[in-house]
Write an enzyme that holds these catalytic residues in place. Sequence first.
Site, PDB file in Angstrom:
ATOM      1  CB  SER A  93      -5.940   2.407  -6.871  1.00 33.31           C
ATOM      2  OG  SER A  93      -7.128   2.120  -6.149  1.00 33.31           O
ATOM      3  CG  MET A 133      -7.539  -2.289   2.872  1.00 33.35           C
ATOM      4  SD  MET A 133      -7.766  -0.707   2.048  1.00 33.35           S
ATOM      5  CE  MET A 133      -8.025  -1.285   0.378  1.00 33.35           C
ATOM      6  CG  ASP A 178      -7.684  -0.073  -3.057  1.00 39.60           C
ATOM      7  OD1 ASP A 178      -6.741  -0.586  -2.426  1.00 39.60           O
ATOM      8  OD2 ASP A 178      -7.549   0.911  -3.815  1.00 39.60           O
ATOM      9  CG  HIS A 209      -4.891  -3.135  -0.480  1.00 42.09           C
ATOM     10  ND1 HIS A 209      -4.724  -1.760  -0.377  1.00 42.09           N
ATOM     11  CD2 HIS A 209      -4.627  -3.627   0.765  1.00 42.09           C
ATOM     12  CE1 HIS A 209      -4.378  -1.448   0.848  1.00 42.09           C
ATOM     13  NE2 HIS A 209      -4.322  -2.555   1.566  1.00 42.09           N
ATOM     14  N   GLY A 242      -1.843   8.638  -1.637  1.00 39.92           N
ATOM     15  CA  GLY A 242      -1.277   9.991  -1.766  1.00 39.92           C
ATOM     16  C   GLY A 242      -0.104  10.088  -2.731  1.00 39.92           C
ATOM     17  N   GLY A 248      -4.357   6.152  -7.356  1.00 37.41           N
ATOM     18  CA  GLY A 248      -5.763   6.200  -7.747  1.00 37.41           C
ATOM     19  C   GLY A 248      -6.122   7.534  -8.372  1.00 37.41           C
ATOM     20  CB  SER A 249      -6.875  10.851  -6.837  1.00 38.69           C
ATOM     21  OG  SER A 249      -7.128  10.209  -5.642  1.00 38.69           O
ATOM     22  CG  MET A 260     -11.860  -0.712   1.050  1.00 42.12           C
ATOM     23  SD  MET A 260     -12.105   1.072   0.973  1.00 42.12           S
ATOM     24  CE  MET A 260     -10.560   1.570   0.187  1.00 42.12           C
ATOM     25  N   GLY A 305      -8.722   3.121   3.541  1.00 41.26           N
ATOM     26  CA  GLY A 305     -10.172   3.293   3.596  1.00 41.26           C
ATOM     27  C   GLY A 305     -10.704   4.215   2.513  1.00 41.26           C
ATOM     28  CG  PHE A 306     -11.964   7.124   2.829  1.00 43.50           C
ATOM     29  CD1 PHE A 306     -13.287   7.012   2.408  1.00 43.50           C
ATOM     30  CD2 PHE A 306     -11.664   6.917   4.170  1.00 43.50           C
ATOM     31  CE1 PHE A 306     -14.306   6.708   3.322  1.00 43.50           C
ATOM     32  CE2 PHE A 306     -12.663   6.613   5.093  1.00 43.50           C
ATOM     33  CZ  PHE A 306     -13.985   6.511   4.666  1.00 43.50           C
ATOM     34  CG  HIS A 334      -3.882  -1.314  -5.817  1.00 47.71           C
ATOM     35  ND1 HIS A 334      -2.981  -2.109  -5.138  1.00 47.71           N
ATOM     36  CD2 HIS A 334      -4.616  -0.695  -4.861  1.00 47.71           C
ATOM     37  CE1 HIS A 334      -3.165  -1.971  -3.829  1.00 47.71           C
ATOM     38  NE2 HIS A 334      -4.148  -1.122  -3.627  1.00 47.71           N
ATOM     39  CG  ASP A 358      -2.274   1.706  -1.537  1.00 44.56           C
ATOM     40  OD1 ASP A 358      -2.695   2.636  -2.238  1.00 44.56           O
ATOM     41  OD2 ASP A 358      -2.966   0.707  -1.222  1.00 44.56           O
ATOM     42  N   GLY A 369      -7.731   9.548  -2.460  1.00 42.04           N
ATOM     43  CA  GLY A 369      -7.662  11.008  -2.453  1.00 42.04           C
ATOM     44  C   GLY A 369      -7.150  11.642  -1.165  1.00 42.04           C
TER      45      GLY A 369
HETATM   46  C1  DX5 Z   1      -6.572   3.411   0.276  1.00 40.19           C
HETATM   47  C2  DX5 Z   1      -6.354   2.449  -0.850  1.00 40.19           C
HETATM   48  C3  DX5 Z   1      -5.563   3.020  -1.967  1.00 40.19           C
HETATM   49  C4  DX5 Z   1      -6.256   4.149  -2.696  1.00 40.19           C
HETATM   50  C5  DX5 Z   1      -5.203   5.101  -3.167  1.00 40.19           C
HETATM   51  O1  DX5 Z   1      -7.254   2.757   1.290  1.00 40.19           O
HETATM   52  O2  DX5 Z   1      -5.658   1.315  -0.379  1.00 40.19           O
HETATM   53  O3  DX5 Z   1      -5.146   2.024  -2.890  1.00 40.19           O
HETATM   54  O4  DX5 Z   1      -7.037   3.715  -3.779  1.00 40.19           O
HETATM   55  O5  DX5 Z   1      -5.829   6.244  -3.636  1.00 40.19           O
HETATM   56  P1  DX5 Z   1      -5.040   7.593  -3.917  1.00 40.19           P
HETATM   57  O6  DX5 Z   1      -3.966   7.307  -4.903  1.00 40.19           O
HETATM   58  O7  DX5 Z   1      -6.109   8.486  -4.452  1.00 40.19           O
HETATM   59  O8  DX5 Z   1      -4.466   8.072  -2.604  1.00 40.19           O
HETATM   60 ZN    ZN Z   2      -4.819  -0.071  -1.885  1.00 38.91          ZN
END
Ligand code: DX5
Ligand code: ZN
Length: 221
Positions: free
Chosen positions: A9, A69, A36, A67, A178, A198-199, A38, A143-144, A34, A176, A146
């Site tokens: 992501s 959102m 995101d 994605h 963690g 992502g992280s 928002m 939304g976030f 991916h 998606d 990490g």
């Molecule tokens: C959260 C996003 C995810 C996010 C995942 O709202 O939809 O795609 O980027 O990030 P990590 O892998 O850091 O949890």
């Molecule tokens: Zn996502």
Amino acid sequence: MTTIKIAPSILAADFTRLGEHVREAEAGGAELLHLDVMDGQFVPNISFGPMVVEAVRRVTKLPLDVHLMIEKPERYLDVFAKAGATMMNVHVETCPHLHRTIQQIKALNVKAGVAINPHTPFEMIREILGDVDRVLVMTVNPGFGGQKLIHSTLPKVRQISEAIKQYKHEIEVGVDGGIDAQTIAEVRGYGADVFIAGSSVFGYAGGVAAGIKALREKAGK
Ligand code: DX5
Ligand code: ZN
């Protein structure tokens, strides 16, 4: 078990060198990317829109997994299709006419995914399974990046992976939020096959390619 797909992501990428990070993900063996989107309405955060999707499209051949959102995603489907989306995921929570929205995505020659929030029960998407290419199970509240994986979402991953067996077409089960080297094996055990990360990819100390490799290794055969 089918082979897994890792989808980095870009939310966790360094936007001052996004092109470079995207190329590293591609060279590191990511199956898709991916993105995101928002809107500060459906989710508290604001990220980016079609301009960034279009820019990423120019630097990679990887499929782009968008994605959405955002509230009323049907307003922007054609825009994101033009920007280069390969797949668009809309949230069941934002689509009172989900069947119509999914058909609109497919009419644009884009693959259609339905995303489902941690607290939303499986029953809310049961009737749409026959029409989608992917279910995206949120394993954190969207939304976030990490955030910590919410383990109580995992039984729903199993419910979905069991339910899709009755359909002839391929339906991916994505997770998606963690997902990292510590959680991926457990989550895979519930039947997921696409792992958004992502992280644990762009924030990996050893670099992007090593982050992808670590995930794949820990996911098991
Ligand atoms: C959260 C996003 C995810 C996010 C995942 O709202 O939809 O795609 O980027 O990030 P990590 O892998 O850091 O949890
Ligand atoms: Zn996502």
